[in-house]
Design an enzyme around this catalytic site. Structure first.
Site, mmCIF file in Angstrom:
data_model
loop_
_atom_site.group_PDB
_atom_site.id
_atom_site.type_symbol
_atom_site.label_atom_id
_atom_site.label_comp_id
_atom_site.label_asym_id
_atom_site.label_seq_id
_atom_site.Cartn_x
_atom_site.Cartn_y
_atom_site.Cartn_z
ATOM 1 N N ASP A 26 -20.515 -22.518 26.264
ATOM 2 C CA ASP A 26 -19.980 -22.270 24.922
ATOM 3 C C ASP A 26 -18.541 -21.783 25.056
ATOM 4 O O ASP A 26 -18.243 -20.944 25.905
ATOM 5 C CB ASP A 26 -20.852 -21.205 24.238
ATOM 6 C CG ASP A 26 -20.342 -20.845 22.853
ATOM 7 O OD1 ASP A 26 -19.616 -21.660 22.255
ATOM 8 O OD2 ASP A 26 -20.678 -19.736 22.377
ATOM 9 N N ASN A 28 -16.574 -20.952 22.073
ATOM 10 C CA ASN A 28 -16.067 -20.234 20.900
ATOM 11 C C ASN A 28 -17.009 -19.147 20.373
ATOM 12 O O ASN A 28 -16.869 -18.681 19.247
ATOM 13 C CB ASN A 28 -15.731 -21.218 19.773
ATOM 14 C CG ASN A 28 -16.962 -21.982 19.305
ATOM 15 O OD1 ASN A 28 -18.032 -21.868 19.926
ATOM 16 N ND2 ASN A 28 -16.833 -22.742 18.250
ATOM 17 N N ASP A 30 -20.109 -19.138 19.370
ATOM 18 C CA ASP A 30 -21.158 -19.364 18.365
ATOM 19 C C ASP A 30 -22.536 -19.567 19.009
ATOM 20 O O ASP A 30 -23.515 -19.853 18.325
ATOM 21 C CB ASP A 30 -20.806 -20.538 17.440
ATOM 22 C CG ASP A 30 -20.802 -21.878 18.167
ATOM 23 O OD1 ASP A 30 -20.980 -21.891 19.411
ATOM 24 O OD2 ASP A 30 -20.633 -22.914 17.500
ATOM 25 N N ASP A 34 -20.366 -26.587 23.955
ATOM 26 C CA ASP A 34 -19.502 -27.522 23.227
ATOM 27 C C ASP A 34 -18.579 -28.258 24.191
ATOM 28 O O ASP A 34 -18.572 -27.990 25.401
ATOM 29 C CB ASP A 34 -18.707 -26.764 22.147
ATOM 30 C CG ASP A 34 -18.098 -25.479 22.693
ATOM 31 O OD1 ASP A 34 -17.465 -25.552 23.763
ATOM 32 O OD2 ASP A 34 -18.286 -24.395 22.075
ATOM 33 N N ASP A 103 -25.009 -41.337 25.636
ATOM 34 C CA ASP A 103 -26.365 -41.681 25.225
ATOM 35 C C ASP A 103 -26.273 -42.656 24.048
ATOM 36 O O ASP A 103 -25.486 -42.440 23.132
ATOM 37 C CB ASP A 103 -27.080 -40.402 24.759
ATOM 38 C CG ASP A 103 -28.485 -40.293 25.298
ATOM 39 O OD1 ASP A 103 -29.297 -41.174 24.976
ATOM 40 O OD2 ASP A 103 -28.767 -39.323 26.031
ATOM 41 N N ASP A 205 -31.524 -44.667 24.992
ATOM 42 C CA ASP A 205 -32.701 -43.910 24.583
ATOM 43 C C ASP A 205 -33.840 -44.836 24.136
ATOM 44 O O ASP A 205 -33.623 -45.728 23.307
ATOM 45 C CB ASP A 205 -32.274 -43.014 23.409
ATOM 46 C CG ASP A 205 -33.316 -41.991 23.045
ATOM 47 O OD1 ASP A 205 -33.649 -41.173 23.917
ATOM 48 O OD2 ASP A 205 -33.788 -42.005 21.900
ATOM 49 N N GLU A 259 -33.788 -45.901 29.261
ATOM 50 C CA GLU A 259 -34.925 -45.001 29.311
ATOM 51 C C GLU A 259 -36.101 -45.911 28.993
ATOM 52 O O GLU A 259 -36.194 -46.442 27.886
ATOM 53 C CB GLU A 259 -34.824 -43.879 28.270
ATOM 54 C CG GLU A 259 -35.979 -42.903 28.419
ATOM 55 C CD GLU A 259 -36.224 -42.020 27.188
ATOM 56 O OE1 GLU A 259 -36.783 -40.936 27.358
ATOM 57 O OE2 GLU A 259 -35.884 -42.417 26.069
ATOM 58 N N HIS A 332 -33.690 -33.509 30.271
ATOM 59 C CA HIS A 332 -33.852 -32.571 29.153
ATOM 60 C C HIS A 332 -35.230 -32.662 28.493
ATOM 61 O O HIS A 332 -35.495 -31.915 27.556
ATOM 62 C CB HIS A 332 -32.765 -32.853 28.118
ATOM 63 C CG HIS A 332 -32.901 -34.245 27.570
ATOM 64 N ND1 HIS A 332 -32.644 -35.359 28.340
ATOM 65 C CD2 HIS A 332 -33.332 -34.703 26.374
ATOM 66 C CE1 HIS A 332 -32.898 -36.444 27.628
ATOM 67 N NE2 HIS A 332 -33.315 -36.080 26.433
ATOM 68 N N ASP A 333 -36.077 -33.577 28.932
ATOM 69 C CA ASP A 333 -37.411 -33.740 28.330
ATOM 70 C C ASP A 333 -38.539 -33.234 29.225
ATOM 71 O O ASP A 333 -39.709 -33.347 28.862
ATOM 72 C CB ASP A 333 -37.695 -35.227 28.057
ATOM 73 C CG ASP A 333 -36.811 -35.810 26.970
ATOM 74 O OD1 ASP A 333 -36.378 -35.051 26.081
ATOM 75 O OD2 ASP A 333 -36.557 -37.028 27.009
HETATM 76 C C1 GLC Z 1 -35.931 -39.773 24.244
HETATM 77 C C2 GLC Z 1 -35.065 -38.555 24.437
HETATM 78 C C3 GLC Z 1 -35.732 -37.399 23.763
HETATM 79 C C4 GLC Z 1 -35.827 -37.707 22.281
HETATM 80 C C5 GLC Z 1 -36.539 -39.041 22.042
HETATM 81 C C6 GLC Z 1 -36.321 -39.521 20.633
HETATM 82 O O1 GLC Z 1 -37.151 -39.674 24.859
HETATM 83 O O2 GLC Z 1 -34.822 -38.341 25.799
HETATM 84 O O3 GLC Z 1 -35.064 -36.193 23.985
HETATM 85 O O4 GLC Z 1 -36.519 -36.685 21.628
HETATM 86 O O5 GLC Z 1 -36.064 -40.054 22.879
HETATM 87 O O6 GLC Z 1 -34.993 -39.933 20.457
HETATM 88 CA CA CA Z 2 -19.692 -23.341 20.707
#
Ligand code: GLC
Ligand code: CA
Length: 560
Positions: A26, A28, A30, A34, A103, A205, A259, A332-333
């Site tokens: 971050d 700033n 918040d 970013d 993405d 995605d 993906e 991230h999943d």
């Molecule tokens: C993919 C992304 C996930 C998202 C899903 C719907 O699996 O990696 O984070 O929630 O698609 O877009």
């Molecule tokens: Ca920020």
């Protein structure tokens, strides 16, 4: 394998580093990471020796699914900054020789997208066909399940036009209608827009879901696999991707990675083989699905190494002749790599996270490495539903309650499998909020940050961080680790994962002890050597019968 016969590409030789911008830095106060925050950390990223950065979505979005619900594909999310910030960031990466992959989220848009608002305005609005509708006079729509919905259905009723719209994910993520040529044109135009700005590729995605069956066939089986298989086998998937390649991709020197839920060894070559002219790479889910049913059970043990090796070996060798693969443990999943595939207890955390990094960087296939894993970050393991931000955990919690199930059990299982485990902010140092923000972080910082953080590891030559830097260098200096043939040794060993990589006259041996105890690794004399290229211990024991590996020892040895 012979180097001169290889179809060399920068995206095969590079290491990808994934940044979840919300949690990186971050700038700033918040509490939300970013673009200016990433800019501040450019030198750090370059110091890792990675070649390509994949940014999770940074487009304009109401953020119900953290940017995977896009309301304007050509603008930047307010919380993340402006287009000028993005251009500065892109230039900053390029100046350091790092490519940038964005993405591409085009299976669905946000319900706040202008297209969807117009589509909802009346049944005969020209944008109506940008989405999938089921008019209520036809009766209840054929059963379709949603991944995220609190009630489970992928059809949401829209009262003003008396029809249902399709959303494989959340209600706020209506699926785009790829059957409509105008939708494809809009998407291809938007892709040109970003390529003209200079980006170097797209991670696509749930791209395998874009083609829908007109007749909505009935699923066989239960929530889960059956659904994914049907969703991923839409009749015109390959037609659309080929068209995308012809209209957009082939005009630039870029990379693409799908993906690919629903991809398997039988269908993968249709997607990534060069002569298909569709995409470059894909990531499958077979290894991460091993041993964990995310919704129902707690299974903290990654104990099926024999099966795991079988899966990884089949995927590594299927691209010997054609196509190209990927290697990844998490993103991230999914849970943090060390918590899931290693052992995050104090006794083994450091060595097991080094071992996992060794695996990713010595396998055949482009490595996709998730931010924070270089310091061995662990799962957050939140105790309360109030600590979660992810709509998947929250909606499943509510769904479980609605169905009269055990919501506490779900909470317990999400300490292992919940997506927020990997989404907590990067632990930069031991100051308040781990140096991530001066404000209140959008998601709690994992409690172990005073001990596990970048600053503490910078000066320690034995830290996971500096070990990772050695690994990226090793891969760069040894094309055998990129292109060399992969061969599995000791397939039935339940603790040791051993393999060779061979290119021209070179032979490299990789030994990984996936266990917390000493293991003997029997190998033929021709494979016993002492030319160690990297080792997460100070020494290596061997005799005529093979090697003896320490708990979670990882070692790479040049044999020839
Ligand atoms: C993919 C992304 C996930 C998202 C899903 C719907 O699996 O990696 O984070 O929630 O698609 O877009
Ligand atoms: Ca920020």
């Amino acid at each position: 394998m012979q180097l001169k016969q290889m179809y060399r590409q920068w995206w095969k030789e590079g290491v990808v580093y994934q940044i979840y911008p919300r949690s990186f830095q971050d700038s700033n106060g918040d509490g939300v990471g970013d673009l200016q925050g990433i800019i501040k950390r450019l030198d750090y990223i370059a110091s890792l020796g990675v070649d390509i950065v994949w940014l999770n979505p940074i487009y304009k979005s109401p953020n119900n699914d953290n940017g995977y619900d896009i309301s304007d594909y050509r603008d930047i999310m307010d919380e993340f900054g402006t287009m000028a910030d993005f251009e500065e960031l892109l230039a900053g990466f390029h100046a350091r020789g790092i490519k940038v992959v964005m993405d591409l989220v085009v299976n669905h848009s946000s319900s706040e997208h202008e297209w969807f608002k117009l589509a909802c305005s009346s049944r005969d609005n020209p944008y109506r066909d940008y989405y999938h509708w089921w008019p209520a006079e036809k009766g209840t729509p054929p059963e379709r399940w949603s991944f995220f919905d609190e009630e489970g259905s992928a059809w949401a009723y829209h009262q003003p036009t008396d029809a249902y719209y399709l959303h494989y994910f959340d209600k706020t993520q209506p699926d785009l209608n790829w059957e409509n040529p105008k939708v494809r044109e809009e998407i291809f135009d938007m892709m040109h827009f970003w390529f003209k700005k200079g980006i170097d590729g797209f991670r696509m995605d749930v791209i395998t879901f874009i083609s829908k069956h007109d007749d909505y066939p009935v699923f066989e089986g239960v929530h889960g696999d059956a659904m994914i298989d049907v969703y991923a086998q839409g009749p015109r998937l390959h037609q659309y991707l080929h068209e995308m390649n012809r209209e957009v991709l082939q005009h630039y020197d870029i990379m693409t990675v799908a993906e690919g839920p629903g991809t398997n060894l039988d269908n993968i070559h249709d997607l990534v083989d060069e002569d298909r002219q569709e995409l470059n790479m894909n990531y499958h889910f077979e290894h991460v699905e091993l041993g964990v049913d995310q919704r129902k059970i707690v299974n903290a043990d990654f104990q099926n190494l024999v099966k795991y090796k079988e899966i990884m070996s089949a995927w590594a060798t299927t691209f010997d002749e054609k196509g190209w693969g990927t290697q990844w443990h998490t993103n991230h999943d999914f849970p943090r790599q060390v918590t899931w595939f290693g052992d995050d207890s104090p006794a083994h955390r450091v060595q097991s996270s080094k071992l996992l990094s060794t695996f990713l960087l010595t396998m055949r296939g482009t490595p996709y490495y998730y931010m924070g894993d270089e310091i061995g970050m662990t799962n957050a393991k939140f105790d309360s539903i109030d600590d979660y931000n992810d709509l998947m955990t929250i909606n499943w919690y509510n769904l479980t309650k609605n169905e009269g199930g055990d919501a506490e059990m779900l909470l317990e299982s999400h300490k292992l499998s919940g997506r927020d485990n990997a989404r907590t902010p990067i632990q930069w140092d031991d100051s308040a909020n781990a140096g991530f923000t001066t404000g209140k972080p959008w998601l709690k910082i994992t409690g172990n940050y005073p001990e596990i953080n970048v600053a503490a590891q910078e000066d320690d030559p034995d830290s996971p961080l500096n070990y990772f830097r050695q690994l990226t260098r090793l891969r760069k200096e040894n094309l055998t680790l990129v292109y060399g043939a992969y061969e599995l040794l000791l397939p039935d060993d339940e603790h040791i994962y051993a393999y060779t990589r061979k290119l021209d006259d070179e032979v490299i041996l990789v030994l990984l002890n996936y266990s917390g105890s000493q293991q003997h690794c029997p190998l033929e004399p021709a494979l016993i050597g002492d030319n160690v290229m990297i080792n997460n211990y100070a020494s290596l024991q061997s005799d005529d019968s093979g090697y003896t590996l320490e708990p979670w020892q990882a070692v790479v040895i040049r044999i020839a």
